[in-house]
Write a protein that holds these residues in place. Structure first.
Motif, PDB file in Angstrom:
ATOM      1  N   ASN A  55     -67.836  28.791 -81.805  1.00 40.40           N
ATOM      2  CA  ASN A  55     -66.566  29.303 -82.316  1.00 40.40           C
ATOM      3  C   ASN A  55     -66.031  28.452 -83.479  1.00 40.40           C
ATOM      4  O   ASN A  55     -64.845  28.506 -83.804  1.00 40.40           O
ATOM      5  CB  ASN A  55     -65.541  29.376 -81.177  1.00 40.40           C
ATOM      6  CG  ASN A  55     -65.802  30.542 -80.248  1.00 40.40           C
ATOM      7  OD1 ASN A  55     -65.332  31.643 -80.471  1.00 40.40           O
ATOM      8  ND2 ASN A  55     -66.589  30.306 -79.186  1.00 40.40           N
ATOM      9  N   ILE A  68     -60.465  25.889 -74.758  1.00 38.22           N
ATOM     10  CA  ILE A  68     -61.049  26.449 -75.980  1.00 38.22           C
ATOM     11  C   ILE A  68     -60.103  27.486 -76.579  1.00 38.22           C
ATOM     12  O   ILE A  68     -59.898  27.544 -77.798  1.00 38.22           O
ATOM     13  CB  ILE A  68     -62.439  27.057 -75.704  1.00 38.22           C
ATOM     14  CG1 ILE A  68     -63.386  25.952 -75.218  1.00 38.22           C
ATOM     15  CG2 ILE A  68     -63.000  27.735 -76.946  1.00 38.22           C
ATOM     16  CD1 ILE A  68     -64.793  26.430 -74.916  1.00 38.22           C
ATOM     17  N   ILE A  69     -59.502  28.323 -75.717  1.00 41.29           N
ATOM     18  CA  ILE A  69     -58.522  29.308 -76.206  1.00 41.29           C
ATOM     19  C   ILE A  69     -57.359  28.588 -76.880  1.00 41.29           C
ATOM     20  O   ILE A  69     -56.903  28.999 -77.961  1.00 41.29           O
ATOM     21  CB  ILE A  69     -58.023  30.189 -75.038  1.00 41.29           C
ATOM     22  CG1 ILE A  69     -59.170  31.057 -74.515  1.00 41.29           C
ATOM     23  CG2 ILE A  69     -56.852  31.058 -75.473  1.00 41.29           C
ATOM     24  CD1 ILE A  69     -58.838  31.840 -73.260  1.00 41.29           C
ATOM     25  N   SER A 119     -67.701  25.925 -77.926  1.00 39.32           N
ATOM     26  CA  SER A 119     -66.827  25.395 -78.987  1.00 39.32           C
ATOM     27  C   SER A 119     -67.524  25.428 -80.337  1.00 39.32           C
ATOM     28  O   SER A 119     -66.959  25.853 -81.349  1.00 39.32           O
ATOM     29  CB  SER A 119     -66.416  23.952 -78.660  1.00 39.32           C
ATOM     30  OG  SER A 119     -65.701  23.891 -77.469  1.00 39.32           O
ATOM     31  N   VAL A 134     -62.254  34.121 -78.055  1.00 38.36           N
ATOM     32  CA  VAL A 134     -63.368  33.177 -77.886  1.00 38.36           C
ATOM     33  C   VAL A 134     -64.653  33.975 -77.688  1.00 38.36           C
ATOM     34  O   VAL A 134     -64.727  34.861 -76.832  1.00 38.36           O
ATOM     35  CB  VAL A 134     -63.128  32.239 -76.683  1.00 38.36           C
ATOM     36  CG1 VAL A 134     -64.369  31.392 -76.410  1.00 38.36           C
ATOM     37  CG2 VAL A 134     -61.925  31.350 -76.937  1.00 38.36           C
ATOM     38  N   THR A 154     -58.046  27.534 -80.433  1.00 38.83           N
ATOM     39  CA  THR A 154     -58.081  28.564 -81.480  1.00 38.83           C
ATOM     40  C   THR A 154     -56.694  28.825 -82.070  1.00 38.83           C
ATOM     41  O   THR A 154     -56.558  29.605 -83.014  1.00 38.83           O
ATOM     42  CB  THR A 154     -58.610  29.908 -80.914  1.00 38.83           C
ATOM     43  OG1 THR A 154     -57.687  30.418 -79.938  1.00 38.83           O
ATOM     44  CG2 THR A 154     -59.972  29.736 -80.265  1.00 38.83           C
TER      45      THR A 154
END
Length: 846
Positions: free
Chosen positions: A627, A597-598, A624, A327, A601
């Motif tokens: 990314n 968020i991780i 977010s 991230v 991904t």
């Protein structure tokens, strides 16, 4: 609830009135039971009040049912925000059952949730006194005891040097003629008692905290001085003459100073004292009896500082990474700690944090010589008044060592008079911590000899403020500023070269990017800096998703087959492929977390964050977007939950979670409250093969000898307090567990190797060991005074996090024994370990 209905007892001499009363009591009991079955708790409660007022002899018979009714009705009143009605119900209940520890504890819980910590702790303390074995009340009391009687009271009372110096200064003043004394912020009353023992005729003491005021009353009485010392439960600012004290006094004694000197309001209280409570000061060269003049102890203070490099401070106040676990943090997101951000807020926020620098993990490096920041004369009214209005003064200090500029550390020397002083320097053996002003928001933090550290110093809001910290380097033309914390610094630049340099620096950021400042607690910043934590979660989540993929493919194939069958039956060709359902991930961690968020991904994942603050949500949305998350990938769970207390629910009516992330350990080193109850609910909300993170936790501990922990937990006898009997009273508020410890820098001698104490299994509850006995082998002779403990959190059988590691954002905790135990090498001690709710009890079986 009891099944049998109690009946009122009638004596032989009862007449028609008694018969009518019995009939009313009987009917009220029937009505109460009917209302309980209908879950009409308010009406049931009213009926029980009537029954108990008419027939108090039924108290024991209906006690259990009455408690149940009270608690359910209180829950409804709380939900409706009918606070006055709720408190009224508890007051009525305690009139009927004044010695009921369960009702006392419940009253305390409601008060605590409302923010009345002082009052809540009083009820918890009463409940523990009524029943010392009542675990719920003990746990509640321990958790709020720090607000009742702050831990520094124990440390300062154990500081013999500090007590001796104050006593000597007070003796000198009283023997010189200062016979009427006012103690501002009396605490336990120790300074008042010093004054009385020195021969003061009139001693007054004011204390705002209700708990500390009551404690001081007990202490003064136990030392047989209640007739000579008048205690006032109020702020000194509210004292009036002659309403509270008959006339102005000749001496004010106080220690209302914190690590930053001014933070407890000493300036404001002394301005008021000089204007309304003290005799006029003696002018220079004037002779005469001191009884006719006013003076203050302490007389003055000198504040010192030093620029330091300190990795521990950096970890808690500056996010030092741009990418973590895949991230990326965009450049327009800036994280700040509250100590730094308070400069820009209108609220009165403490502009510094505190550290015991002699015990900071990893130590620190002084980058400048110690320098004087300011002096203040507490016996000069005009100087005190000018402090708050004085414009910020600029200071420039030459750098003597190369390093990373992390903070300005501040301490002071308190001059009680011209002969007696106390230093809070990190190089002194002192009970004091130092004030720490973290450095943030610079383009570069590396400094070297020849540079100058620059700062502005002021005393706004009666706080010592050190702001706009930056540095000037020699390699630029004529001291060009290397970095500037705010664009307003342009106004103070002194030449054209500086202006050009600053404008160039300001143009390096993208013009379109909206800057988002996100204020995080220091523990949240330390968490963001914990790289192994985030990498471990990423790896563990990826493994879970991989194990669930075949199941998802089967579901997708089954759905496609059903669609094909339906199409063939209707004679239509199906060309639309149904996409498999995403993995649902819920993160209910406390505070700011980027784990959702991780998770996002890692493929087709629908992550939900439980952050509450709008500022945190905006920041997560910006991260977010940076990314390249599709819009609406990350969602905020509290927007989907009507009742925040029922946070653990299905993601949708027909869906279950693939992963639920729970916060098991508090940053303080304690187990989170109600974590096993949350785990039990979470297990019911997982899809087949889904996981709770962490899956289980092992608690480890070891035996140590640590005089530091002993002295920070309880006052040790009367020697340190110069013969005054204080320890038995303040030690009522000692807490068996010390939190926020750094085991790596704690002064202690290990007497055993680490041993496993407890297992908390969130996925497989029958593997829990909430009660067990542990044999510990002694590897060094000494006195066992404490048992520090920490945790290994297993995300799965291969991936674990150690809360005592160097990278950890968690601190450690320790059980401090009431009485030290002498042990010899080769012996074994047996520990009894119990886990009740979130409270861990460790006792030694001898």
């Amino acid at each position: 609830m009891p099944n049998s209905r109690p009946r009122p007892h009638r004596g032989a001499g009862d007449g028609a009135g008694a018969a009518g009363r019995d009939e009313l009591v009987s009917r009220s009991l029937q009505s109460a039971e009917h209302c309980l079955r209908a879950q009409d708790f308010g009406t049931a409660y009213a009926h029980y009040l009537l029954v108990l007022s008419l027939a108090p002899e039924l108290k024991d018979d209906v006690k259990e049912t009455f408690q149940y009714t009270l608690f359910r009705w209180a829950e409804e009143l709380d939900a409706l925000s009918r606070i006055q009605d709720l408190l009224g119900c508890y007051e009525q209940a305690l009139e009927l059952f004044p010695d009921d520890e369960v009702i006392c504890n419940s009253m305390g819980e409601h008060l605590f949730r409302m923010g009345f910590r002082d009052e809540a702790a009083g009820y918890f303390h009463k409940a523990v006194k009524l029943n010392p074995d009542f675990n719920d009340a003990k746990e509640n009391f321990y958790r709020v005891a720090n607000w009742l009687v702050e831990r520094w009271h124990f440390i300062m009372l154990n500081d013999t040097k500090r007590n001796m110096v104050y006593n000597a200064a007070i003796q000198k003043a009283v023997s010189s003629g200062s016979r009427s004394v006012l103690d501002i912020g009396a605490g336990t009353g120790i300074l008042s008692m010093f004054a009385r023992k020195a021969g003061a005729n009139l001693v007054y003491a004011c204390e705002l905290s209700k708990t500390m005021y009551e404690l001081a009353c007990d202490v003064v009485a136990a030392n047989k001085m209640e007739a000579e010392i008048k205690l006032l439960h109020m702020k000194s600012l509210d004292i009036e003459i002659p309403k509270h004290i008959p006339e102005r006094v000749s001496l004010v004694v106080t220690e209302t100073v914190d690590a930053g000197l001014f933070g407890e309001g000493i300036v404001e209280s002394l301005i008021h004292a000089w204007e309304h409570l003290l005799l006029q000061p003696k002018t220079k060269g004037e002779n005469g009896n001191c009884e006719k003049y006013g003076k203050v102890i302490p007389a003055s203070a000198v504040v010192f500082g030093m620029a330091v490099e300190c990795a521990e401070i950096r970890k808690h106040h500056r996010v030092g990474i741009k990418d973590i676990a895949g991230v990326h943090f965009p450049s327009n997101v800036k994280f700040q700690s509250p100590a730094y951000s308070s400069a820009d807020t209108e609220e009165t926020v403490e502009p510094y944090t505190t550290e015991k620098m002699s015990r900071v993990p990893g130590g620190y490096l002084g980058l400048t010589e110690c320098f004087e920041i300011m002096t203040v004369d507490f016996n000069n009214l005009q100087e005190l008044k000018s402090l708050a209005t004085k414009k910020p003064g600029k200071i420039g200090i030459p750098v003597i060592k190369e390093g990373i500029l992390d903070a300005i550390v501040v301490w002071f020397v308190l001059h009680l008079d011209d002969e007696h002083s106390l230093s809070t320097s990190p190089s002194e053996e002192t009970c004091w911590e130092q004030a720490v002003y973290p450095v943030q928001d610079l383009a570069d933090y590396c400094i070297k000899p020849g540079d100058h550290v620059m700062m502005e110093v002021s005393c706004q809001d009666c706080y010592l403020r050190i702001q706009n910290i930056n540095f000037l380097g020699l390699e630029h033309e004529m001291d060009v500023a290397k970095s500037f914390t705010k664009s307003k610094d342009l106004l103070s630049l002194r030449n054209e070269a500086e202006l050009c340099s600053a404008l160039a620096n300001l143009q390096t950021s993208k013009p379109d990017a909206v800057e988002q400042t996100c204020v995080l607690e220091s523990t949240e910043i330390a968490l963001l800096n914990n790289i192994p934590y985030h990498e471990s979660f990423k790896m563990a989540m990826s493994k879970v998703f991989s194990s669930l993929v075949p199941e998802k493919l089967c579901q997708a194939i089954d759905t496609e087959c059903q669609n094909n069958n339906m199409s063939s039956e209707t004679g239509q060709n199906s060309t639309v492929q149904s996409s498999p359902e995403p993995f649902y991930v819920l993160d209910v961690s406390e505070g700011f977390s980027i784990l959702p968020i991780i998770a996002g991904t890692l493929g087709q994942v629908k992550p939900y964050s439980s952050v509450e603050k709008d500022q945190h949500r905006i920041t997560l949305d910006i991260i977010s977007e940076a990314n390249h998350f599709p819009k609406e990938t990350l969602e905020f769970w509290l927007r989907h939950v009507e009742d925040e207390s029922a946070m653990l629910q299905r993601p949708k009516s027909d869906k279950l979670w693939s992963i639920i992330i729970l916060d098991v350990i508090e940053p303080s080193g304690l187990i989170q409250q109600e974590i096993m109850e949350k785990a039990a609910i979470s297990r019911c909300l997982l899809q087949s093969g889904g996981k709770i993170f962490p899956q289980y936790v092992l608690m480890f501990g070891l035996l140590v000898e640590s005089q530091t922990l002993v002295e920070e937990s309880a006052v040790q006898g009367t020697e340190c307090t110069l013969g005054l009997n204080i320890a038995p009273f303040i030690n009522q508020f000692q807490v068996p567990i010390r939190v926020f410890l750094d085991l790596s820098s704690l002064p202690c001698i290990p007497l055993s190797k680490p041993v496993e104490l407890l297992r908390l299994d969130l996925m497989t509850p029958y593997l829990n060991t909430s009660n067990r006995e542990v044999k510990v082998h002694i590897c060094k002779s000494g006195q066992v005074t404490a048992i520090p403990f920490w945790y290994h959190m297993y995300l799965d059988e291969e991936i674990r996090l150690d809360t005592s590691s160097e990278a950890s954002h968690w601190k450690q905790a320790a059980v401090v024994l009431d009485n030290p135990i002498q042990v010899e090498m080769g012996e074994e001690l047996v520990l009894s370990v119990q886990h009740h709710k979130s409270n861990v009890s460790i006792t030694v079986k001898q």
